[in-house]
Design an enzyme around this catalytic site. Structure first.
Site, PDB file in Angstrom:
ATOM      1  N   TYR A 159     -14.874  16.595 -16.123  1.00 36.41           N
ATOM      2  CA  TYR A 159     -15.839  14.753 -16.446  1.00 36.41           C
ATOM      3  C   TYR A 159     -16.618  15.350 -15.739  1.00 36.41           C
ATOM      4  O   TYR A 159     -16.041  15.262 -14.384  1.00 36.41           O
ATOM      5  CB  TYR A 159     -14.800  14.275 -15.999  1.00 36.41           C
ATOM      6  CG  TYR A 159     -14.874  12.589 -16.162  1.00 36.41           C
ATOM      7  CD1 TYR A 159     -16.483  12.068 -16.570  1.00 36.41           C
ATOM      8  CD2 TYR A 159     -14.738  11.980 -14.635  1.00 36.41           C
ATOM      9  CE1 TYR A 159     -16.506  10.080 -15.443  1.00 36.41           C
ATOM     10  CE2 TYR A 159     -14.570  10.882 -14.106  1.00 36.41           C
ATOM     11  CZ  TYR A 159     -16.412  10.316 -14.300  1.00 36.41           C
ATOM     12  OH  TYR A 159     -16.233   9.113 -14.065  1.00 36.41           O
TER      13      TYR A 159
ATOM     14  N   LYS B  60      -8.063   4.937 -19.793  1.00 37.10           N
ATOM     15  CA  LYS B  60      -8.551   5.138 -21.125  1.00 37.10           C
ATOM     16  C   LYS B  60      -7.231   4.510 -22.360  1.00 37.10           C
ATOM     17  O   LYS B  60      -7.047   3.427 -22.427  1.00 37.10           O
ATOM     18  CB  LYS B  60      -9.261   6.732 -21.544  1.00 37.10           C
ATOM     19  CG  LYS B  60      -9.854   6.167 -20.103  1.00 37.10           C
ATOM     20  CD  LYS B  60     -10.613   5.637 -19.535  1.00 37.10           C
ATOM     21  CE  LYS B  60     -12.508   6.378 -18.677  1.00 37.10           C
ATOM     22  NZ  LYS B  60     -11.793   6.511 -17.711  1.00 37.10           N
TER      23      LYS B  60
ATOM     24  N   ARG C 164       0.539  -2.003  -0.127  1.00 37.27           N
ATOM     25  CA  ARG C 164       0.294  -0.236  -0.518  1.00 37.27           C
ATOM     26  C   ARG C 164       0.800   1.333  -0.419  1.00 37.27           C
ATOM     27  O   ARG C 164       0.848   2.361  -0.025  1.00 37.27           O
ATOM     28  CB  ARG C 164      -0.683   0.078   1.242  1.00 37.27           C
ATOM     29  CG  ARG C 164      -1.784   1.073   1.303  1.00 37.27           C
ATOM     30  CD  ARG C 164      -2.858   0.655   2.127  1.00 37.27           C
ATOM     31  NE  ARG C 164      -2.759   0.525   3.701  1.00 37.27           N
ATOM     32  CZ  ARG C 164      -2.529   1.910   4.023  1.00 37.27           C
ATOM     33  NH1 ARG C 164      -1.971   2.580   4.140  1.00 37.27           N
ATOM     34  NH2 ARG C 164      -1.973   1.230   5.805  1.00 37.27           N
TER      35      ARG C 164
ATOM     36  N   ASP D  79      -5.692  17.142 -16.481  1.00 35.20           N
ATOM     37  CA  ASP D  79      -6.607  16.012 -16.227  1.00 35.20           C
ATOM     38  C   ASP D  79      -5.785  15.777 -17.727  1.00 35.20           C
ATOM     39  O   ASP D  79      -6.730  16.423 -18.837  1.00 35.20           O
ATOM     40  CB  ASP D  79      -7.673  15.992 -16.065  1.00 35.20           C
ATOM     41  CG  ASP D  79      -7.998  14.690 -16.049  1.00 35.20           C
ATOM     42  OD1 ASP D  79      -7.438  13.608 -17.299  1.00 35.20           O
ATOM     43  OD2 ASP D  79      -9.140  14.075 -16.018  1.00 35.20           O
TER      44      ASP D  79
END
Length: 469
Positions: free
Chosen positions: A157, A255, A104, A231
């Site tokens: 978005y 994507k 983690r 982004d």
């Protein structure tokens, strides 16, 4: 990046070799940092992302495999008890000591992929996350803090818009001023010196495909003491925001970078100090919130990066050709590579030569009903593409943005952002031949044009009452 090592060297050395300290342009010096992650040798001298990636040293597998090995361990052993204390105190870490605590925190395979993407984006460092939204939310929480202020583009978005307009105000007291990011005066007026921590935009807005003036936005943000976060999901390789002044670049790796529509992932690219702060054991958003990328996912994505530039070139080539032909038919099409697009010259000036204008286009059919009818025929009659959200897949994907990926935005705000009810967002794929796909598009369009108003058609996931014009 780590130096290329002999194939016989063990995995611990192949994947955990410390990075030399750099000056941000790949030149080493004698300074030794105590940071957990040091600036990667990102080949900044290479302006072409594909060339930079190719110039980066290769990470071999445990037994000399051409692909990196997968370090699937959740936790890591130490040879001496005091080493554990030193790791948690930050005195030792993955870069300088080849030492890891827990996946983690840092994982060798995920760190290797992160270095590759940092090279691709031209940043000092990067770290991969479990999703694009986890990357965005972690960066904003780390940089803005409770009660802080953000200036953001009004066209984002839908998930990001909801994060800024609803979630962060409720949970952290963060406020956001949404503006036309193309209007420098409006951005300057919205910035609050000393209070605004982040200016947030998308390189190419989702779904309207406006191209951000990144140098201008960086200048405004930096003058106010804020960071510019961009982004770059729609335009990997096509545009390199960090080379244009952005402080942080985020991606939904799900994507175009992935390309397979089979992985959910994200990445944060920026300075080594940013990544270290995000992974801080006491105060790091990534460390404490835990949006961890699986090592097996990282290894899978690493194998897809080398052909990302080729894929983006073909996505762009086909999108440009389809947009040009749609325009000739008199359709309302938006594509940043078309001469009438207001930001065509900007994208040509800011983009990396040879990669076109991206693989996204928008087709406005006027009404949601008409958009639905066209998408029905494109998928179910002519097999042009698939009705699905997301983008960057080998097949063409289509969705009506207003009722899907932008549905979190209030209707009045969608209208203000230029998202009309009949706007179809199209992620242009590259399967089949271009002429084959264009013929399929023309057939579907002809069927829509022949149908009489009010005639009902059975369409997937659409209520019949919504089909009337």
């Amino acid at each position: 990046m780590a130096h290329i090592l002999a194939a016989a060297e063990p995995l611990a050395l192949l994947m955990k070799r410390p990075l030399p300290q750099t000056d941000g342009y790949g030149y080493g010096d004698d300074h030794i940092s105590t940071d957990v992650v040091k600036p990667t040798k990102a080949c900044h001298r290479e302006s072409d992302p594909a060339a930079a990636l190719a110039a980066a040293p290769h990470v071999f597998g445990e037994y000399g495999g051409v692909n990196m090995s997968i370090e699937a361990s959740a936790t890591f052993t130490v040879m001496e008890p005091d080493t554990m204390r030193r790791l948690f105190a930050g005195e030792m870490g993955p870069e300088g000591d080849d030492m890891y605590i827990y996946s983690r925190h840092f994982n060798p395979t995920v760190l290797a992929l992160s270095r590759q993407i940092a090279v691709l984006e031209g940043t000092e460092a990067a770290y991969c996350t479990a999703s694009g939204m986890s990357a965005i939310s972690s960066v904003l929480m780390q940089l803005v803090g409770a009660g802080g202020h953000v200036v953001a583009s009004r066209c984002l978005y839908g998930g990001t818009h909801a994060l800024l307009s609803s979630f962060l105000p409720r949970t952290s007291g963060v406020s956001t001023t949404f503006v036309d990011a193309d209007d420098e005066a409006a951005v300057r007026a919205a910035v609050r010196p000393g209070e605004t921590k982040v200016v947030y935009v998308e390189t190419m807005s989702n779904p309207t495909l406006a191209v951000a003036d990144i140098p201008m936005l960086a200048r405004v943000a930096h003058e106010a003491g804020a960071k510019l976060v961009v982004d770059n999901t729609f335009t990997p390789v096509v545009v390199s925001p960090a080379r244009l002044g952005a402080d942080v670049v985020v991606h939904s790796v799900s994507k175009f970078i992935s390309g397979g529509a089979d992985i959910i992932a994200g990445v944060i690219c920026g300075s080594a100090s940013l990544v270290n702060s995000l992974m801080d054991l006491q105060d790091g958003a990534l460390m404490l919130l835990g949006p961890t990328m699986n090592a097996k996912v990282a290894a899978e994505l690493s194998g897809r990066l080398p052909h990302l530039p080729l894929r983006m070139q073909e996505h762009s080539r086909r999108a440009a050709e389809f947009a040009t032909r749609m325009r000739r038919l008199g359709l309302r099409v938006t594509y940043p590579g078309l001469p009438e697009h207001p930001h065509q010259d900007r994208l040509r000036r800011l983009g990396n030569p040879g990669y076109g204008a991206g693989g996204m286009l928008c087709l406005d059919m006027g009404t949601e009903a008409r958009a639905n009818r066209l998408m029905h025929h494109l998928q179910n009659t002519t097999q042009f593409g698939l009705m699905a959200v997301s983008l960057g897949y080998c097949e063409t994907l289509m969705s009506c943005s207003g009722n899907s990926t932008s549905s979190e935005i209030a209707p009045e705000d969608r209208a203000r952002a230029g998202i009309s009810p009949g706007l179809i967002r199209v992620s242009v794929g590259y399967t089949g031949t271009l002429e084959q796909r264009w013929t399929q598009f023309e057939r579907a369009l002809a069927l829509v044009q022949q149908e009489t108003p009010g005639k009902h058609h059975k369409m997937m996931f659409v209520k019949p009452s919504a089909l009337e014009i």
